[in-house]
Scaffold this motif. Sequence first.
Motif, mmCIF file in Angstrom:
data_model
loop_
_atom_site.group_PDB
_atom_site.id
_atom_site.type_symbol
_atom_site.label_atom_id
_atom_site.label_comp_id
_atom_site.label_asym_id
_atom_site.label_seq_id
_atom_site.Cartn_x
_atom_site.Cartn_y
_atom_site.Cartn_z
ATOM 1 N N LYS A 160 0.832 -1.201 0.000
ATOM 2 C CA LYS A 160 0.000 0.000 0.000
ATOM 3 C C LYS A 160 0.871 1.257 0.000
ATOM 4 O O LYS A 160 2.033 1.230 0.377
ATOM 5 C CB LYS A 160 -0.909 0.025 1.234
ATOM 6 C CG LYS A 160 -1.863 -1.157 1.354
ATOM 7 C CD LYS A 160 -2.958 -1.102 0.307
ATOM 8 C CE LYS A 160 -3.933 -2.272 0.481
ATOM 9 N NZ LYS A 160 -4.995 -2.257 -0.561
ATOM 10 N N ILE A 161 0.268 2.347 -0.406
ATOM 11 C CA ILE A 161 0.900 3.660 -0.336
ATOM 12 C C ILE A 161 -0.077 4.607 0.340
ATOM 13 O O ILE A 161 -1.251 4.666 -0.034
ATOM 14 C CB ILE A 161 1.255 4.197 -1.735
ATOM 15 C CG1 ILE A 161 2.353 3.343 -2.376
ATOM 16 C CG2 ILE A 161 1.695 5.666 -1.664
ATOM 17 C CD1 ILE A 161 2.627 3.681 -3.829
ATOM 18 N N VAL A 162 0.398 5.318 1.354
ATOM 19 C CA VAL A 162 -0.432 6.327 2.001
ATOM 20 C C VAL A 162 0.155 7.689 1.664
ATOM 21 O O VAL A 162 1.365 7.834 1.503
ATOM 22 C CB VAL A 162 -0.496 6.116 3.533
ATOM 23 C CG1 VAL A 162 0.857 6.358 4.179
ATOM 24 C CG2 VAL A 162 -1.552 7.002 4.169
ATOM 25 N N LEU A 175 -6.101 12.223 4.481
ATOM 26 C CA LEU A 175 -5.172 11.151 4.179
ATOM 27 C C LEU A 175 -5.806 10.232 3.149
ATOM 28 O O LEU A 175 -7.005 9.932 3.216
ATOM 29 C CB LEU A 175 -4.833 10.346 5.433
ATOM 30 C CG LEU A 175 -4.211 11.097 6.613
ATOM 31 C CD1 LEU A 175 -3.757 10.090 7.661
ATOM 32 C CD2 LEU A 175 -3.063 11.988 6.179
ATOM 33 N N TRP A 176 -5.003 9.779 2.212
ATOM 34 C CA TRP A 176 -5.456 8.861 1.184
ATOM 35 C C TRP A 176 -4.597 7.603 1.225
ATOM 36 O O TRP A 176 -3.460 7.626 1.680
ATOM 37 C CB TRP A 176 -5.349 9.496 -0.205
ATOM 38 C CG TRP A 176 -6.369 10.569 -0.472
ATOM 39 C CD1 TRP A 176 -6.508 11.758 0.205
ATOM 40 C CD2 TRP A 176 -7.373 10.555 -1.469
ATOM 41 N NE1 TRP A 176 -7.539 12.487 -0.318
ATOM 42 C CE2 TRP A 176 -8.093 11.780 -1.360
ATOM 43 C CE3 TRP A 176 -7.740 9.658 -2.464
ATOM 44 C CZ2 TRP A 176 -9.154 12.108 -2.197
ATOM 45 C CZ3 TRP A 176 -8.796 9.979 -3.307
ATOM 46 C CH2 TRP A 176 -9.491 11.183 -3.164
ATOM 47 N N ILE A 177 -5.148 6.500 0.720
ATOM 48 C CA ILE A 177 -4.422 5.249 0.634
ATOM 49 C C ILE A 177 -4.750 4.604 -0.705
ATOM 50 O O ILE A 177 -5.856 4.769 -1.233
ATOM 51 C CB ILE A 177 -4.769 4.311 1.811
ATOM 52 C CG1 ILE A 177 -3.782 3.158 1.893
ATOM 53 C CG2 ILE A 177 -6.208 3.823 1.746
ATOM 54 C CD1 ILE A 177 -3.870 2.359 3.195
ATOM 55 N N LEU A 189 -9.567 8.409 5.936
ATOM 56 C CA LEU A 189 -10.366 8.864 7.059
ATOM 57 C C LEU A 189 -11.646 9.524 6.580
ATOM 58 O O LEU A 189 -11.704 10.041 5.457
ATOM 59 C CB LEU A 189 -9.558 9.850 7.907
ATOM 60 C CG LEU A 189 -8.229 9.330 8.458
ATOM 61 C CD1 LEU A 189 -7.468 10.454 9.138
ATOM 62 C CD2 LEU A 189 -8.461 8.176 9.417
ATOM 63 N N PRO A 190 -12.696 9.542 7.398
ATOM 64 C CA PRO A 190 -13.934 10.210 7.009
ATOM 65 C C PRO A 190 -13.700 11.697 6.756
ATOM 66 O O PRO A 190 -12.933 12.357 7.477
ATOM 67 C CB PRO A 190 -14.848 10.003 8.230
ATOM 68 C CG PRO A 190 -14.263 8.848 8.962
ATOM 69 C CD PRO A 190 -12.787 8.913 8.733
ATOM 70 N N GLN A 242 -4.306 0.897 10.178
ATOM 71 C CA GLN A 242 -4.043 0.959 8.747
ATOM 72 C C GLN A 242 -5.323 1.067 7.912
ATOM 73 O O GLN A 242 -5.280 1.501 6.755
ATOM 74 C CB GLN A 242 -3.259 -0.275 8.299
ATOM 75 C CG GLN A 242 -3.984 -1.592 8.551
ATOM 76 C CD GLN A 242 -3.226 -2.777 7.990
ATOM 77 O OE1 GLN A 242 -2.499 -2.646 7.004
ATOM 78 N NE2 GLN A 242 -3.385 -3.934 8.611
ATOM 79 N N ASN A 243 -6.452 0.715 8.496
ATOM 80 C CA ASN A 243 -7.728 0.842 7.794
ATOM 81 C C ASN A 243 -8.468 2.133 8.154
ATOM 82 O O ASN A 243 -9.635 2.315 7.784
ATOM 83 C CB ASN A 243 -8.622 -0.367 8.077
ATOM 84 C CG ASN A 243 -8.891 -0.560 9.569
ATOM 85 O OD1 ASN A 243 -8.511 0.278 10.392
ATOM 86 N ND2 ASN A 243 -9.539 -1.661 9.927
#
Length: 345
Positions: A160-162, A175-177, A189-190, A242-243
């Motif tokens: 994964k990449i955040v 934040l995006w993943i 995140l919401p 991580q989720n």
Amino acid sequence: MRTLLTSFCLILLLTTVGNAKIVFKSIDEGFTGMYVMDDDGSNVKLLTKKSAPRNPNWSPNGKQIVFARFSSDGGRQHFHIAIMNAGGTDIRQLTKPEIGSDYYPSFSPDGKQVLFTRYENKINKRSINILDLESGEIIEIANLNKTSPRYPTWSPDGRKIVFSTDQFAEDSRNLWIMDADGKNARQLLPAQEGVTKIVQSRPRWSPDGQQILYSQDEYVDQQVGKVVTEIHKAHRYMICDQNGENIRELDIPKDWFPVGLDWMDDGESVLLSMRKIELNKLDFVEVLDYHIYKYHIATKKLTELTSPLVDGYGVDWVSGRALPVSPKGKKQTQWGEIKKDSSDQ
């Protein structure tokens, strides 16, 4: 006499070599430089002052550092990605953007690739790219124009990449993943909306890949004359799974403004570059006021690592290994009085 001086210099060099585990950006006498120091803030040593280095990141084995570097080619000013040995030697340019600049490099878990963002302002393009260090090939894995990606990093397992988005991005300050190939990009995140701007940024994976450390900045817009400026409301230091679940806040005062984050002590502590500000009023943040701190998660103890004479920001930590350190240094290193490298001025 020459033999005696050579022997003295060799002895002094051996005494200045240490376990340099923290790399950071600093400003000394008007020059922006890259420095390293031990975990306790001792043995501060200069690596390079050449070309305004920024965004340092250790290789997994602690032998190399990638960073963004300023250059001016034919009158065109931009940043490119460079690499150097841990001791500050053998600086090499890795990328040469035709337009725009390259920022925020980070190594892959196996140390064979470098992840970075490319901003091409003239064509309004923002992308995340992968550079293969052996072949030099660059592959664009994600075109993310509206989000303006920042701080992309691989998960420790490489799957994964955040990354975070620019605080002035049109559609999200979150934040995006995404998958390591750039697919399935989604907000981690919401989304939070309201009068207060919530900017979630600077994500860093925990060493075991189970958690993500990040900063959460809160602002409100205020009209000051003809200019709309941002008033600081709070700054928080957060950890989530991580989720994106099980979000928790570290016990750090909300009036400490962050510019750099990382994990240290194999996940038991976090490394912070920050400065105290006044909330709910105009506060013009000065670069030289930032210092580096260690926060132990279990005990909530906050320890300053840099001295009042040494500012620091843009931090990265590597686990304990014997790392070679260049003898070039700040005033703390006596070698600087014996030999000064004019190429780094």
